[in-house]
Design a protein around this motif. Structure first.
Motif, short mmCIF file in Angstrom:
data_model
loop_
_atom_site.label_atom_id
_atom_site.label_comp_id
_atom_site.label_asym_id
_atom_site.label_seq_id
_atom_site.Cartn_x
_atom_site.Cartn_y
_atom_site.Cartn_z
N ALA A 1 8.90 -44.19 -25.25
CA ALA A 1 8.78 -45.53 -25.81
C ALA A 1 8.71 -46.58 -24.70
O ALA A 1 7.97 -47.56 -24.81
N ALA A 2 9.47 -46.39 -23.63
CA ALA A 2 9.44 -47.34 -22.52
C ALA A 2 8.06 -47.36 -21.86
O ALA A 2 7.56 -48.42 -21.48
N LEU A 3 7.44 -46.20 -21.73
CA LEU A 3 6.13 -46.13 -21.08
C LEU A 3 5.03 -46.78 -21.93
O LEU A 3 3.96 -47.11 -21.40
N ARG A 4 5.28 -46.96 -23.21
CA ARG A 4 4.29 -47.65 -24.04
C ARG A 4 4.22 -49.13 -23.71
O ARG A 4 3.24 -49.81 -24.05
N ASP A 5 5.26 -49.66 -23.06
CA ASP A 5 5.28 -51.06 -22.66
C ASP A 5 4.50 -51.18 -21.36
O ASP A 5 4.92 -50.67 -20.31
N GLN A 6 3.36 -51.83 -21.42
CA GLN A 6 2.47 -51.91 -20.25
C GLN A 6 3.05 -52.75 -19.12
O GLN A 6 2.52 -52.75 -18.01
N ARG A 7 4.15 -53.48 -19.38
CA ARG A 7 4.79 -54.22 -18.30
C ARG A 7 5.57 -53.32 -17.36
O ARG A 7 5.91 -53.72 -16.25
N VAL A 8 5.87 -52.08 -17.80
CA VAL A 8 6.68 -51.17 -17.00
C VAL A 8 5.86 -50.66 -15.83
O VAL A 8 4.81 -50.03 -16.00
N ARG A 9 6.36 -50.94 -14.63
CA ARG A 9 5.70 -50.50 -13.40
C ARG A 9 6.19 -49.12 -12.96
O ARG A 9 5.42 -48.29 -12.48
N SER A 10 7.50 -48.89 -13.14
CA SER A 10 8.06 -47.60 -12.76
C SER A 10 9.20 -47.25 -13.70
O SER A 10 9.90 -48.14 -14.19
N LEU A 11 9.35 -45.96 -13.95
CA LEU A 11 10.40 -45.47 -14.84
C LEU A 11 11.09 -44.29 -14.17
O LEU A 11 10.46 -43.29 -13.85
N LEU A 12 12.39 -44.44 -13.98
CA LEU A 12 13.23 -43.39 -13.40
C LEU A 12 14.09 -42.84 -14.53
O LEU A 12 14.86 -43.59 -15.15
N VAL A 13 13.97 -41.55 -14.84
CA VAL A 13 14.75 -40.94 -15.91
C VAL A 13 15.79 -40.02 -15.27
O VAL A 13 15.44 -39.04 -14.62
N VAL A 14 17.06 -40.34 -15.45
CA VAL A 14 18.15 -39.59 -14.82
C VAL A 14 18.74 -38.63 -15.85
O VAL A 14 19.20 -39.04 -16.91
N GLU A 15 18.75 -37.34 -15.51
CA GLU A 15 19.25 -36.30 -16.41
C GLU A 15 20.16 -35.34 -15.65
O GLU A 15 19.78 -34.82 -14.60
N ALA A 16 21.36 -35.12 -16.19
CA ALA A 16 22.36 -34.29 -15.51
C ALA A 16 22.04 -32.80 -15.58
O ALA A 16 22.45 -32.04 -14.70
#
Length: 240
Positions: free
Chosen positions: A83-98
């Motif tokens: 859903a975050a990537l659908r926002d075209q304003r997002v330049r970078s997305l870091l997904v932290v998973e344990a």
């Protein structure tokens, strides 16, 4: 068409046995993906409205303009990240998973969102403990210590009072929230998904640290139990 039920993966982890299951919904015929930790259901693709709302509401409160750098805490089925990537304003997305096992599910494309997340150059999956990184002065990005972000979207624990591990609880107190807020730009947003109703004590803790804070209730149809169910999304913003 898929089998009526498949256990796609089962692994022992330090948190317990985690499993990924796929079953066919008898009413719609669609595939439903579910994640369990021991006997506890963590998530289901039948109920994603809250996870999607976390990204929508959190990014709606983020600073105006393009070039947003975002952290998502908890990969799961990838709903919040997608859903975050659908926002075209997002330049970078870091997904932290344990859990490396969950990252591997996406890499092996056992989960539908895996191809989209790994195929988007803006997105990077980080194997790490979100709560430990939030308390570490080096921050969330191992490649860029002390990097700041415009939004942090968190969906790991069931709620601030119902945590998966006892050590997670410190983040939801004012001291932990202050450390987390240190990873945000001025005007940056912290948003949190919760399976519980709005918690006045936690909202008060947010107000101690952030300039603005509110709890929003997200309702959705529940085809299993009938009627509607609800999640809570907390949204807090640092001073500009």
């Amino acid at each position: 068409m898929s089998a009526r039920f498949q256990e796609l993966d089962w692994r022992p982890t330090e948190m317990g046995a985690i499993s990924l299951r796929r079953r066919r919904d008898p009413s719609s015929g669609a595939d439903v993906y579910e994640v369990k930790l021991d006997d506890d259901f963590l998530m289901s693709s039948l109920f994603t409205e809250g996870e999607v709302a976390l990204a929508r509401l959190g990014l709606a409160a983020a600073p105006e303009g393009t070039g947003l750098d975002v952290v998502v805490g908890g990969l799961g089925l990838g709903c919040t990240a997608e859903a975050a990537l659908r926002d075209q304003r997002v330049r970078s997305l870091l997904v932290v998973e344990a859990l490396g096992e969950v990252i591997e599910w996406h890499e092996r494309q056992l989960i539908p969102a895996g191809a989209l997340l790994l195929g988007d150059s803006r997105c990077r999956l980080v194997h790490g403990d979100f709560f430990a990184l939030a308390a570490d002065e080096r921050g969330f990005d191992p490649q860029t210590p002390r990097r700041r972000f415009h939004a942090i979207l968190l969906d790991i624990d069931h709620s601030p009072r119902h945590v998966l591990r006892p050590g997670n609880a410190a983040l939801y107190e004012p001291a932990g929230l202050r450390r987390l807020a240190g990873n945000l730009h001025p005007g940056g947003v912290f948003a949190l998904w919760s399976d519980d109703p709005p918690d006045e004590r936690f909202t008060a803790a947010l107000h101690e640290v952030f300039q603005e804070a509110e709890a929003q209730t997200v309702t959705f149809d529940n085809p299993i139990q009938g009627g509607t169910s609800a999640n809570t999304v907390y949204v807090a913003r640092t001073p500009v």
